[in-house]
Design a protein around this motif. Structure first.
Motif, PDB file in Angstrom:
ATOM      1  N   ILE A   1      -0.555  40.074  -6.158  1.00 17.66           N
ATOM      2  CA  ILE A   1      -0.120  40.913  -5.034  1.00 17.66           C
ATOM      3  C   ILE A   1       0.491  40.060  -3.932  1.00 17.66           C
ATOM      4  O   ILE A   1       1.553  40.375  -3.391  1.00 17.66           O
ATOM      5  CB  ILE A   1      -1.311  41.731  -4.507  1.00 17.66           C
ATOM      6  N   ASP A   2      -0.176  38.957  -3.587  1.00 14.23           N
ATOM      7  CA  ASP A   2       0.330  38.104  -2.516  1.00 14.23           C
ATOM      8  C   ASP A   2       1.634  37.412  -2.907  1.00 14.23           C
ATOM      9  O   ASP A   2       2.526  37.230  -2.072  1.00 14.23           O
ATOM     10  CB  ASP A   2      -0.716  37.050  -2.141  1.00 14.23           C
ATOM     11  N   ALA A   3       1.764  37.021  -4.180  1.00 14.24           N
ATOM     12  CA  ALA A   3       2.936  36.244  -4.600  1.00 14.24           C
ATOM     13  C   ALA A   3       4.113  37.119  -5.031  1.00 14.24           C
ATOM     14  O   ALA A   3       5.268  36.831  -4.698  1.00 14.24           O
ATOM     15  CB  ALA A   3       2.553  35.302  -5.741  1.00 14.24           C
ATOM     16  N   LEU A   4       3.832  38.204  -5.769  1.00 21.64           N
ATOM     17  CA  LEU A   4       4.908  38.970  -6.392  1.00 21.64           C
ATOM     18  C   LEU A   4       4.924  40.448  -6.029  1.00 21.64           C
ATOM     19  O   LEU A   4       5.916  41.132  -6.269  1.00 21.64           O
ATOM     20  CB  LEU A   4       4.813  38.834  -7.926  1.00 21.64           C
ATOM     21  N   GLY A   5       3.835  40.966  -5.502  1.00 18.50           N
ATOM     22  CA  GLY A   5       3.763  42.385  -5.179  1.00 18.50           C
ATOM     23  C   GLY A   5       2.811  43.121  -6.094  1.00 18.50           C
ATOM     24  O   GLY A   5       2.473  42.666  -7.188  1.00 18.50           O
ATOM     25  N   TRP A   6       2.375  44.327  -5.659  1.00 14.47           N
ATOM     26  CA  TRP A   6       1.337  45.062  -6.384  1.00 14.47           C
ATOM     27  C   TRP A   6       1.787  45.527  -7.765  1.00 14.47           C
ATOM     28  O   TRP A   6       0.950  45.741  -8.656  1.00 14.47           O
ATOM     29  CB  TRP A   6       0.881  46.271  -5.560  1.00 14.47           C
ATOM     30  N   ARG A   7       3.083  45.696  -7.995  1.00  9.95           N
ATOM     31  CA  ARG A   7       3.545  46.195  -9.292  1.00  9.95           C
ATOM     32  C   ARG A   7       3.187  45.230 -10.432  1.00  9.95           C
ATOM     33  O   ARG A   7       3.061  45.650 -11.589  1.00  9.95           O
ATOM     34  CB  ARG A   7       5.052  46.446  -9.254  1.00  9.95           C
TER      35      ARG A   7
END
Length: 453
Positions: free
Chosen positions: A149-155
């Motif tokens: 989530i922090d690096a790439l997003g929740w998807r």
């Protein structure tokens, strides 16, 4: 074979824990309100709960490996769909499909193991390994989810499922196809009535916690839950092959273990939901920092779960369940005392006790369930164990999370409810293990009591 089957539990459990950490991000990007956030979790667990018994029965009839492979395909496709949605309502809908795929995986993977291993000691160890996989997923889920989530997003918490699904699907060529000795008739009416009853209770609790218990929605949900529940019991009592064999409830140890699964996993689901919201919204921690904060609980689950499987034949399932309830009550009490404070050590102590309690419970519950039905119904037996856990997950979010995340977050209310649930688990199993009468009939049942202990 054990690793391939265990991988299915890993990805389905990982998905559940990672989504809890992602809830604050989902609220921001998809404009999900508190009620929708609860249903993003419950749409998955509720679908799992109501379809597991059917999936187990279908595996007994059509082949467990066949159902397992179909489940992988559905789960993978739904995971991709979750990553592509544009609204909270769309995510809830696709999570239902994802729950369908997960329901095909769990009971058919576990029943493959239990039918392939005849020795009870080796079976208990395999169940312990199975539980250890769950513990591992619980431990790394918040960390992997937080990192993604922090690096790439929740998807990406959904996209990460795709390569795992592909690898497991390729490895299923090494899994033998197994079926029940006799085809178990299906019970679609029982399945529909059970689904309506649980859905009614869930919506009643979620809606009531966020919008009040007055109004037409409350009445409709209450009538649906009570009516469908009463009809379910009436219909299932008359079925020769019910979706849920009610006769099993006459065994005190089985009933106590099944209810314990519901209560313990209600605590776990509420714990993950409330803690994730607390650290990210009130303490302004990142998703990864939230996963690190929960490590005392998740690591305890990972370490204790396989050890619990080895202890079943030494200590007894009943004693493990009593200990689990007491540890959960202790952890909830510590967290209730810590609520409102800023210091982390009191939270860590509560998290550790909760993790130890949850780690103890999985193997004895599963062992009790899979030995409760004949081998030819192993799919249904395995599904009973998983169904009770998923019902607990669903109700945990509906009760604990909704109680704490009303207009303002009040985690102390959730921990006080968890305290009561933990004490209930300890009391249920303490009472279930007591002999109630003496004489030849009681003596005849003593081997069953000894196995339960």
């Amino acid at each position: 074979m054990t690793a391939v089957c265990g991988a299915s539990l890993f990805i389905t459990s990982l998905d559940a824990t990672a989504v809890n950490v992602a809830l604050p991000a989902l609220r921001t990007e998809l404009s999900a309100d508190a009620q929708q956030s609860a249903w993003i979790v419950d749409a998955y667990t509720l679908t799992l709960a109501v379809l597991l018994l059917l999936a187990g029965a279908l595996g007994d009839r059509l082949g467990r490996r066949t159902m397992f492979r179909a489940g992988l395909l559905v789960f993978g496709a739904a995971s991709l769909g979750c990553a592509l949605v544009g609204s909270a309502d769309q995510l809830i809908a696709v999570r239902v499909l994802q729950g369908c795929g997960a329901a095909m995986l769990g009971p058919n993977a576990l029943s493959t193991l239990t039918t392939a291993i005849e020795d009870p000691v080796r079976r208990a160890r395999a169940i312990g390994f199975w539980a250890g996989i769950f513990g591992l997923a619980a431990a790394v889920g918040p960390l992997i989810g937080g990192s993604l989530i922090d690096a790439l997003g929740w998807r990406w918490i959904f996209l990460v499922n795709l390569p795992v699904v592909a690898l497991v699907l390729a490895a299923t060529v090494r899994v033998p196809e197994t079926r029940g000795a006799t085809a178990r008739p299906l019970d679609p009416l029982g399945l529909v009535l059970g689904a309506l009853a649980v859905s009614g209770v869930t919506e009643l609790l979620v809606h009531g916690a966020h919008q009040g218990f007055g109004g037409a929605t409350t009445v409709v949900c209450a009538v649906l839950a009570l009516g469908a529940g009463a009809a379910f019991v009436t219909v299932e009592r008359r079925r020769t092959h019910p979706v849920f064999p009610l006769a099993l409830l006459r065994r005190p140890t089985f009933t106590a273990a099944t209810l314990s699964a519901v209560l313990v996993f209600a605590v776990l689901a509420g714990f993950l939901f409330v803690s994730s919201v607390y650290w990210q919204q009130q303490r302004h921690a990142s998703a990864l920092e939230t996963g690190l904060a929960l490590l005392p609980a998740t690591l305890a689950i990972a370490v204790v779960s396989p050890l619990s499987g080895r202890l079943i034949h030494r200590v007894g399932a009943r004693r493990l369940l009593v200990g689990s309830g007491l540890l959960l009550a202790l952890g909830a009490a510590l967290l209730a005392l810590a609520a409102g404070g800023e210091a982390y050590p009191p939270y860590a102590a509560g998290y550790l006790a909760v993790g130890l309690g949850i780690g103890l419970v999985n193997p004895p519950i599963t062992n009790t369930a899979v030995t409760g039905l004949p081998p030819q119904q192993a799919g249904v037996a395995s599904a009973l164990a998983t169904t009770s856990r998923q019902l607990g997950n669903t109700l945990g979010v509906a009760v604990l999370a909704s109680a704490a995340t009303g207009p303002h977050l009040d985690q102390r209310r959730a921990w006080l409810i968890a305290l009561v649930l933990g004490l209930a688990v300890a009391a249920l199993n303490a009472v279930a293990g007591r002999p109630h009468r003496s004489g030849p009939a009681a003596a005849a049942r003593e081997p069953e009591r000894a196995a339960a202990r």
